[in-house]
Design a protein around this motif. Structure first.
Motif, mmCIF file in Angstrom:
data_model
loop_
_atom_site.group_PDB
_atom_site.id
_atom_site.type_symbol
_atom_site.label_atom_id
_atom_site.label_comp_id
_atom_site.label_asym_id
_atom_site.label_seq_id
_atom_site.Cartn_x
_atom_site.Cartn_y
_atom_site.Cartn_z
ATOM 1 N N PRO A 1 13.773 -6.070 17.521
ATOM 2 C CA PRO A 1 12.706 -5.149 17.921
ATOM 3 C C PRO A 1 13.255 -3.745 18.144
ATOM 4 O O PRO A 1 14.442 -3.574 18.453
ATOM 5 C CB PRO A 1 12.208 -5.734 19.240
ATOM 6 C CG PRO A 1 12.925 -7.002 19.448
ATOM 7 C CD PRO A 1 14.044 -7.099 18.499
ATOM 8 N N THR A 2 12.420 -2.751 17.949
ATOM 9 C CA THR A 2 12.824 -1.388 18.293
ATOM 10 C C THR A 2 11.813 -0.829 19.282
ATOM 11 O O THR A 2 10.639 -1.195 19.260
ATOM 12 C CB THR A 2 12.858 -0.478 17.062
ATOM 13 O OG1 THR A 2 11.606 -0.613 16.384
ATOM 14 C CG2 THR A 2 13.994 -0.835 16.136
ATOM 15 N N LEU A 3 12.302 0.061 20.134
ATOM 16 C CA LEU A 3 11.403 0.693 21.104
ATOM 17 C C LEU A 3 11.778 2.165 21.164
ATOM 18 O O LEU A 3 12.896 2.513 21.546
ATOM 19 C CB LEU A 3 11.569 0.040 22.472
ATOM 20 C CG LEU A 3 10.525 0.432 23.509
ATOM 21 C CD1 LEU A 3 9.135 -0.005 23.089
ATOM 22 C CD2 LEU A 3 10.882 -0.177 24.859
ATOM 23 N N GLY A 4 10.866 3.019 20.747
ATOM 24 C CA GLY A 4 11.120 4.459 20.790
ATOM 25 C C GLY A 4 12.364 4.850 20.010
ATOM 26 O O GLY A 4 13.158 5.658 20.472
ATOM 27 N N GLY A 5 12.555 4.229 18.834
ATOM 28 C CA GLY A 5 13.687 4.594 17.991
ATOM 29 C C GLY A 5 14.980 3.909 18.380
ATOM 30 O O GLY A 5 15.978 4.001 17.677
ATOM 31 N N HIS A 6 14.982 3.164 19.500
ATOM 32 C CA HIS A 6 16.189 2.477 19.934
ATOM 33 C C HIS A 6 16.138 1.020 19.477
ATOM 34 O O HIS A 6 15.256 0.268 19.894
ATOM 35 C CB HIS A 6 16.306 2.542 21.451
ATOM 36 C CG HIS A 6 17.375 1.669 22.016
ATOM 37 N ND1 HIS A 6 18.709 1.922 21.826
ATOM 38 C CD2 HIS A 6 17.313 0.527 22.736
ATOM 39 C CE1 HIS A 6 19.418 0.985 22.413
ATOM 40 N NE2 HIS A 6 18.599 0.119 22.974
ATOM 41 N N SER A 7 17.052 0.637 18.578
ATOM 42 C CA SER A 7 17.060 -0.750 18.126
ATOM 43 C C SER A 7 17.663 -1.634 19.206
ATOM 44 O O SER A 7 18.646 -1.245 19.854
ATOM 45 C CB SER A 7 17.874 -0.887 16.843
ATOM 46 O OG SER A 7 18.123 -2.248 16.608
ATOM 47 N N PHE A 8 17.071 -2.807 19.385
ATOM 48 C CA PHE A 8 17.551 -3.701 20.431
ATOM 49 C C PHE A 8 18.895 -4.317 20.091
ATOM 50 O O PHE A 8 19.480 -4.989 20.913
ATOM 51 C CB PHE A 8 16.520 -4.806 20.700
ATOM 52 C CG PHE A 8 15.474 -4.391 21.687
ATOM 53 C CD1 PHE A 8 14.901 -3.136 21.613
ATOM 54 C CD2 PHE A 8 15.072 -5.244 22.701
ATOM 55 C CE1 PHE A 8 13.938 -2.740 22.529
ATOM 56 C CE2 PHE A 8 14.106 -4.863 23.618
ATOM 57 C CZ PHE A 8 13.541 -3.606 23.532
ATOM 58 N N ARG A 9 19.359 -4.118 18.842
ATOM 59 C CA ARG A 9 20.648 -4.722 18.520
ATOM 60 C C ARG A 9 21.788 -3.716 18.680
ATOM 61 O O ARG A 9 22.901 -3.957 18.262
ATOM 62 C CB ARG A 9 20.624 -5.336 17.118
ATOM 63 C CG ARG A 9 21.543 -6.540 17.043
ATOM 64 C CD ARG A 9 21.144 -7.535 15.997
ATOM 65 N NE ARG A 9 20.004 -8.347 16.398
ATOM 66 C CZ ARG A 9 19.227 -8.948 15.533
ATOM 67 N NH1 ARG A 9 19.441 -8.830 14.251
ATOM 68 N NH2 ARG A 9 18.201 -9.675 15.942
ATOM 69 N N GLU A 10 21.474 -2.564 19.270
ATOM 70 C CA GLU A 10 22.525 -1.589 19.557
ATOM 71 C C GLU A 10 22.807 -1.616 21.052
ATOM 72 O O GLU A 10 21.924 -1.907 21.849
ATOM 73 C CB GLU A 10 22.060 -0.192 19.146
ATOM 74 C CG GLU A 10 22.232 0.054 17.659
ATOM 75 C CD GLU A 10 21.387 1.216 17.201
ATOM 76 O OE1 GLU A 10 20.962 2.015 18.064
ATOM 77 O OE2 GLU A 10 21.140 1.303 15.988
ATOM 78 N N PRO A 11 24.049 -1.284 21.430
ATOM 79 C CA PRO A 11 24.383 -1.302 22.856
ATOM 80 C C PRO A 11 23.484 -0.356 23.638
ATOM 81 O O PRO A 11 23.046 0.674 23.125
ATOM 82 C CB PRO A 11 25.834 -0.824 22.886
ATOM 83 C CG PRO A 11 26.340 -1.045 21.522
ATOM 84 C CD PRO A 11 25.187 -0.964 20.590
ATOM 85 N N LEU A 12 23.227 -0.742 24.852
ATOM 86 C CA LEU A 12 22.342 0.053 25.709
ATOM 87 C C LEU A 12 23.196 0.997 26.544
ATOM 88 O O LEU A 12 24.239 0.611 27.064
ATOM 89 C CB LEU A 12 21.553 -0.894 26.615
ATOM 90 C CG LEU A 12 20.511 -0.265 27.525
ATOM 91 C CD1 LEU A 12 19.360 0.281 26.725
ATOM 92 C CD2 LEU A 12 20.004 -1.309 28.509
ATOM 93 N N GLN A 13 22.762 2.251 26.642
ATOM 94 C CA GLN A 13 23.537 3.199 27.444
ATOM 95 C C GLN A 13 22.687 3.724 28.596
ATOM 96 O O GLN A 13 21.663 4.359 28.392
ATOM 97 C CB GLN A 13 24.022 4.345 26.573
ATOM 98 C CG GLN A 13 25.197 3.885 25.729
ATOM 99 C CD GLN A 13 25.671 4.888 24.738
ATOM 100 O OE1 GLN A 13 24.945 5.786 24.371
ATOM 101 N NE2 GLN A 13 26.907 4.704 24.305
ATOM 102 N N ILE A 14 23.116 3.364 29.802
ATOM 103 C CA ILE A 14 22.447 3.871 31.004
ATOM 104 C C ILE A 14 23.497 4.430 31.939
ATOM 105 O O ILE A 14 24.580 3.832 32.093
ATOM 106 C CB ILE A 14 21.701 2.760 31.774
ATOM 107 C CG1 ILE A 14 21.084 1.765 30.828
ATOM 108 C CG2 ILE A 14 20.651 3.356 32.685
ATOM 109 C CD1 ILE A 14 20.402 0.619 31.549
ATOM 110 N N PHE A 15 23.197 5.516 32.589
ATOM 111 C CA PHE A 15 24.071 6.140 33.580
ATOM 112 C C PHE A 15 25.494 6.272 33.046
ATOM 113 O O PHE A 15 26.458 6.025 33.755
ATOM 114 C CB PHE A 15 24.093 5.313 34.881
ATOM 115 C CG PHE A 15 22.748 4.911 35.374
ATOM 116 C CD1 PHE A 15 21.709 5.837 35.443
ATOM 117 C CD2 PHE A 15 22.495 3.596 35.763
ATOM 118 C CE1 PHE A 15 20.470 5.454 35.906
ATOM 119 C CE2 PHE A 15 21.249 3.221 36.214
ATOM 120 C CZ PHE A 15 20.231 4.150 36.278
#
Lengths: 383, 307
Positions: free
Chosen positions: A207-221
């Motif tokens: 799935p993608t959300l707002g151009g962010h693919s769910f199979r890419e690492p998530l970057q927060i803070f």
């Protein structure tokens, strides 16, 4: 009194944090002796609360008094979970699977727990949801967010189809129909060419959300979390919705009606309850939950084959409901998480996994048929 | 025409297996009003008992010491005995604790017991996950009558099944224990009041049912030449389906139900183009059809629920 409340709130949050820390360190434990000692501690806790029931009651009262605070604290802690498992994506994977099984078990609970309909076709609705959205995504590029509703809807429709023959049957006969239905779906999935046969469907897009693919690492803070984290939050969201739906249904007239059917079908009918309609409703809701879980699973793993939806999956979900405590939403969640996490922690004994499931069910049914957390009688307080 | 005859023989063979399994389901249902969902696994366990006994006999050199035509019947008898006792043991373990409990309990418990049996077989046997080669215990020569190929082992399978079923009927009809079984199946409480020992009768019932089931397992092994730990699931569901189609609790119904399923499967595979992978689907659709439109089965009487 404000001071008392404040103190209680602190105590509650401290308890939650302590339990959370215990869970995280249990998950992070690698050596077998550590895992076993953690388990021994949990068993000890169980016996402690059994022996000193008043301590357990006090605890339960504390949580009931500050329901809102307890829930917020719990949600915040769970949202923090991936940060603790930053180094080990595998642990987050376990949590995602636990979330999936929570949804499946909550769905089955409407039937097995609330209505006393022993449905062995959970794997079928799980598989139908997964295959529907996977086929749509691979062949027609339909997005996950739409696919999840279509997957759930199609599964729900099949639940309705299964529900009709089940209305004419009960007890053993009904279970036979559901087992036969599960096997039929499995055989069809294995033999149709357009479902990929035994090879299944590979390369299901994430799935993608707002151009962010769910199979890419998530970057927060400024932190980089493994890609499983995306799905952790996704499944957290869906499991939360499932929990709210299950809880609301249980406390609504529908839940009460299901319980009436469970206690005595004929008496329920004499009260003017449309037994057929309510049973079919249970079938459809269960299948919808299964379909949603299947959709998430398909897009998470990216590959599905009929083996993922074999009869044994249904039995595992039934085990979760029975272990946790039938009709108890909280208990069912605990059962699902326990039975997903424990076998993963004992990977050395991977081969014994099914044997363990079977033995747990038999032993639980003989020695504690009401489950770990039995459902209490409904209490109605006049306001 | 020869094609139909040929397929009918196959259908009879498959039907025999289902009948043998279904008789167990009917006996148990008659005695205790329970469905023993792991009965299929007990049957396949019978085939594995043959493997073990055969291996032991080979190890101790019995295989060459005794002529085959004595050894094989002895082997099968021993298997039936061992599996019968296993069946009694499982009843004690998993069915008896739920005699007063709701139906749901025993239903889920026996499904779980099936998993335990399957996994135990898989884990204890060397390379248990793979199909095991079943020893050739029956002669394999074949001959043809009017264009229809007949294999000696198939005829032996048919004959043995016929003999066993007849023996069982005579036993139930004419002996004292058989009368007790019928009495318990009619009304357990009344039978108790007549001085029938419930527990012993139930044990005998499970003994007979499991022993016949073991025979089914042996025949499945002899027919396919291989045996796999997870065949019990399908075998159990099919056997139960046969029992339901014939009329649950009616021992004669098992024969009719088994034959119906056998013929549906074989003819679907043979005469529906591309139907071979879907035989089980056809069988299950027939079962669901029966459950919906005639839930009491072909021979069963309609049961009215008393409030």
């Amino acid at each position: 009194m404000t001071d008392g409340r404040f103190g209680k709130a602190i105590l509650l949050l401290a308890l939650e944090a302590a339990f959370f820390a215990l869970f995280v360190s249990f998950m992070l434990a690698q050596e077998t002796w550590k895992i076993v000692s953690f388990l021994a501690f949990f068993v000890f806790l169980g016996f402690f609360f059994k022996k000193w029931a008043r301590a357990g009651e006090a605890l339960a009262r504390l949580f009931r008094e500050m329901k809102g605070l307890a829930a917020v604290g719990f949600i915040l802690l769970l949202l923090l979970l991936p940060f603790f498992f930053q180094k080990s994506p595998y642990l987050i994977h376990i949590c995602v699977m636990a979330g999936l099984f929570v949804i499946l078990a909550l769905g089955l609970n409407f039937q097995l727990g609330s209505t006393n309909v022993v449905n062995f076709a959970t794997a079928a609705s799980y598989g139908i949801g997964a295959y529907t959205s996977a086929l749509l995504a691979v062949h027609y590029h339909i997005s996950f967010w739409l696919g999840i509703f279509i997957g759930g809807g199609v599964a729900s429709f099949f639940g309705l189809v299964l529900g009709f023959p089940c209305m004419k049957t009960k007890d053993y006969y009904l279970s036979l129909v559901t087992i036969a239905f599960g096997l039929i779906i499995y055989i069809l999935l294995t033999n149709f060419s357009w479902t990929g046969g035994p090879n299944g469907i590979p390369n299901i897009p994430a799935p993608t959300l707002g151009g962010h693919s769910f199979r890419e690492p998530l970057q927060i803070f400024g932190l980089t979390l493994p890609f499983q984290t995306n799905f952790f939050y996704l499944i957290f969201f869906f499991a939360g919705i499932a929990l709210i739906v299950a809880h609301r249904l249980h406390h609504s007239r529908v839940g009460l009606t299901w319980n009436a059917i469970r206690e005595d079908e004929i008496a329920a009918r004499c009260q003017g309850i449309d037994v057929t309609w309510y049973k079919i409703l249970a079938f459809c809701i269960d299948a919808f939950f299964g379909g949603v879980a299947g959709t998430v699973y398909a897009h998470y793993i990216g590959f599905i084959s009929p083996e993922n939806f074999a009869f044994i999956v249904s039995v595992v979900v039934v085990t979760m409901v029975i272990l946790g405590g039938m009709d108890n939403v909280f208990g069912v969640i605990v059962g699902a998480v326990l039975l997903t996490v424990l076998p993963e922690k004992f990977r050395a004994f991977e081969d014994l996994r099914l044997l363990m499931y079977g033995s747990i069910v038999v032993l639980m049914l003989i020695f504690r048929p009401q489950g770990l957390f039995p459902q209490k009688l409904r209490i109605y307080i006049k306001k | 025409m020869t094609e139909i005859f040929q397929q009918s023989i196959n259908a009879l063979l498959i039907g025999c297996n289902y009948t043998l399994i279904a008789i167990g389901f009917n006996l148990f249902f008659g005695a205790l009003n329970v469905v023993h969902f792991s009965h299929g696994d007990v049957c396949i366990l019978g085939a594995f008992v043959v493997l073990i006994l055969y291996g032991l006999a080979k190890f101790f050199g019995l295989l060459n010491a005794i002529p085959l035509y004595i050894f094989i019947p002895l082997l099968i008898l021993a298997t039936m005995l061992v599996t019968g006792f296993l069946g009694v043991f499982f009843e004690r373990l998993v069915i008896r604790p739920f005699r007063q409990a709701p139906l749901l309990m025993v239903l889920v418990a026996t499904v779980a017991l099936g998993i335990v049996i399957r996994e135990a077989v898989r884990l204890t046997f060397p390379h248990g996950s793979n199909p095991q080669i079943f020893p050739r215990i029956l002669p394999t020569f074949s001959f043809s009558i009017g264009g229809v190929m007949l294999r000696a082992d198939n005829l032996i399978i048919l004959g043995t099944t016929f003999l066993l079923i007849t023996a069982m009927f005579l036993f139930i009809k004419n002996t004292k224990v058989g009368t007790a079984i019928r009495a318990v199946s009619q009304d357990g409480e009344a039978a108790l009041m007549m001085g029938i020992r419930m527990d012993r009768t139930v044990a005998v019932t499970f003994m007979i049912g499991s022993a016949l089931g073991a025979m089914a397992g042996v025949l499945i092994g002899a027919y396919n030449n291989i045996i796999r730990y997870d065949m019990g699931l399908m075998g159990g569901v099919k056997g139960f389906s046969a029992a339901v189609v014939g009329g649950l609790g009616n021992v004669y119904g098992a024969i009719i139900g088994g034959l119906v399923l056998g013929f549906v499967e074989t003819f679907a595979a043979a005469f529906i183009p591309g139907g071979t992978p879907y035989t089980d689907v056809f069988a299950f659709l027939v079962v669901i059809f029966f459950l919906v439109f005639r839930p009491s089965g072909i021979l069963g009487e309609k049961v009215y629920e008393k409030v």
